[in-house]
Design a protein around this motif. Structure first.
Motif, PDB file in Angstrom:
ATOM      1  N   LEU A 420      47.219  39.347  45.751  1.00 59.60           N
ATOM      2  CA  LEU A 420      46.874  39.800  44.407  1.00 59.60           C
ATOM      3  C   LEU A 420      46.053  38.744  43.675  1.00 59.60           C
ATOM      4  N   LEU A 421      46.469  37.473  43.793  1.00 60.90           N
ATOM      5  CA  LEU A 421      45.713  36.400  43.148  1.00 60.90           C
ATOM      6  C   LEU A 421      44.286  36.290  43.710  1.00 60.90           C
ATOM      7  N   ILE A 423      42.448  38.668  45.025  1.00 56.34           N
ATOM      8  CA  ILE A 423      41.660  39.794  44.527  1.00 56.34           C
ATOM      9  C   ILE A 423      41.250  39.559  43.073  1.00 56.34           C
ATOM     10  N   CYS A 424      42.195  39.082  42.261  1.00 58.47           N
ATOM     11  CA  CYS A 424      41.905  38.856  40.847  1.00 58.47           C
ATOM     12  C   CYS A 424      40.846  37.745  40.688  1.00 58.47           C
ATOM     13  N   MET A 425      40.979  36.684  41.495  1.00 54.67           N
ATOM     14  CA  MET A 425      40.028  35.588  41.412  1.00 54.67           C
ATOM     15  C   MET A 425      38.618  36.047  41.780  1.00 54.67           C
ATOM     16  N   ASN A 426      38.497  36.878  42.797  1.00 53.55           N
ATOM     17  CA  ASN A 426      37.191  37.370  43.210  1.00 53.55           C
ATOM     18  C   ASN A 426      36.632  38.379  42.229  1.00 53.55           C
ATOM     19  N   LEU A 427      37.491  39.157  41.630  1.00 51.55           N
ATOM     20  CA  LEU A 427      36.979  40.160  40.688  1.00 51.55           C
ATOM     21  C   LEU A 427      36.477  39.497  39.404  1.00 51.55           C
ATOM     22  N   PHE A 428      37.247  38.512  38.901  1.00 50.63           N
ATOM     23  CA  PHE A 428      36.869  37.893  37.628  1.00 50.63           C
ATOM     24  C   PHE A 428      35.820  36.781  37.803  1.00 50.63           C
TER      25      PHE A 428
END
Length: 429
Positions: A420-421, A423-428
């Motif tokens: 989850l982290l 994915i969030c790091m790549n999205l933001f």
């Protein structure tokens, strides 16, 4: 804890191998996004697995020798044992739960079913007989002797002499004791009268009477010379007549015997109304009650019974049935009748049922409360005797699967959080 390879260790080793593989791939191709994501997920899974392994192990021992806030169960064993005891007493065996379960029990029907069983009656009556035999085998029977002595003395003093004479008169008539006694006395007297000594005694009495009436003068010598009065014949005649009267008195249903018996009963009737005689008999009663060796006789009686009963017990026979079969049968009959009477009262008397129910519920409640304390003491003693390793085994064996899944879930949750982290790091970014 038993050190065996399990699924939690497998999950932790898998996370470690996956981490090594992901690290190798990321170092080989640092620019690839998927290698970075795989490394992050495997790293988080490994950290979660190690953290949960440390937490679970810290409950029972010091993981890797780490001393701070580890080996919690061995360090807090006293508090833990006390908590278990309190939990058992207050939760599993609480007063409220015990009373609620006891109130659901229908005691009277269960008691009636139990009492109606033939084996129950046999056991209860057998217990009474056992206590009766045991009381006779005791060396010290002072209480029984004192009780029986007091009862006998009271019975002796309570009897009215007039009523006692009346009952004796009725029994004598009913059982023909008066006729038998009179026949035996008449037979005995007839034997004594028919002897030569009795005849000589009668002759001496006649001679003495002759001397008193006539004297030793001329008339006496004249009668002797003319043989007008023959003392030997007179003595023999009196002897035969007396024997005849005594034989008639002893012959059954003879008029003389019946008249004598009627006269005897009339005399007893008159004696029952004689105040002086009744007073004498009352004084005799009191003297007998005071001076008769009743206590000593009862002591010797119990000693004799105990001696014979002990000999019978060695032969493995029932001493009461052996020596007193009629009494034993009568006692069994009495116990059976009393047992049936008890069943009738238990079944037909609602007020008695309420009393029995109250007593039984009270006994059960008291026993349950005592059991509550006793269970706590037993649990505390058993747990206190366990070593730290045995206590760890005891707890771990009961929750082993849950603890293993906690460790497995640590790796899984850690991996999911890492994903989850990432994915969030790549999205933001």
């Amino acid at each position: 804890m038993i050190r065996t390879w399990n699924k939690a260790d497998t999950a932790l080793l898998t996370s470690f191998l996956l981490f090594l593989a992901a690290l190798y791939l990321h170092l080989t191709d640092p620019s690839a996004v998927w290698t970075e994501g795989l490394l992050m997920v495997s790293e988080a899974a490994l950290v979660g697995g190690v953290a949960d392994w440390f937490a679970v192990t810290a409950l029972f021992r010091k993981p890797l020798g780490f001393p701070y806030h580890t080996a919690i169960l061995p360090r807090r064993r006293d508090s833990f044992i006390h908590a278990i005891v309190v939990m058992v007493q207050k939760e599993f065996f609480s007063r409220r739960k015990l009373f609620r379960h006891i109130e659901k029990i229908h005691l009277i029907p269960m008691l009636q079913d139990f009492l109606h069983k033939p084996e129950t009656e046999a056991q209860l009556t057998g217990t009474v007989l056992h206590f009766f035999r045991a009381s006779l085998l005791r060396k010290n029977n002072k209480k029984a002797v004192s009780y029986l002595s007091a009862r006998l003395k009271n019975l002796l003093l309570r009897e009215d002499p007039s009523e006692l004479m009346s009952r004796f008169d009725m029994l004598a008539k009913a059982n023909a004791w008066d006729q038998k006694a009179l026949s035996r006395i008449a037979l005995l007297l007839a034997r004594e009268v028919s002897t030569e000594e009795t005849r000589l005694s009668i002759r001496e009495s006649l001679a003495e009477l002759e001397r008193e009436k006539i004297g030793d003068g001329f008339l006496s010598r004249l009668l002797a010379m003319t043989n007008t009065v023959n003392l030997d014949e007179g003595a023999e005649l009196i002897q035969r007549h007396t024997c005849h009267v005594l034989n008639e008195l002893g012959r059954e249903h003879a008029p003389l015997q019946e008249n004598a018996i009627a006269l005897l009963h009339d005399c007893l009737t008159d004696l029952r109304q004689d105040g002086e005689l009744l007073q004498v008999l009352r004084e005799l009663q009191e003297r007998l009650a005071k001076e008769l060796p009743i206590d000593e006789t009862l002591v010797r009686l119990f000693q004799g019974l105990r001696k014979h009963f002990q000999m019978d017990l060695k032969r493995e026979v029932d001493p009461i049935a052996e020596h007193m079969p009629a009494f034993y049968t009568h006692l069994q009959t009495i116990l059976h009748l009393e047992y049936q009477h008890m069943l009738f009262l238990v079944e037909e008397r609602p007020e008695l049922q309420k009393i029995i129910t109250k007593v039984l519920y009270d006994l059960l409640a008291r026993s349950a409360l005592h059991a509550q304390t006793l269970v706590g003491v037993i649990v505390g003693n058993v747990l206190s005797r366990l070593t730290d390793e045995e206590l760890n085994h005891l707890i771990y064996d009961k929750v082993e699967q849950d603890l293993l899944w906690i460790r497995v879930n640590g790796s899984l949750v850690g991996g999911c959080i890492g994903l989850l982290l990432f994915i969030c790091m790549n999205l933001f970014s």
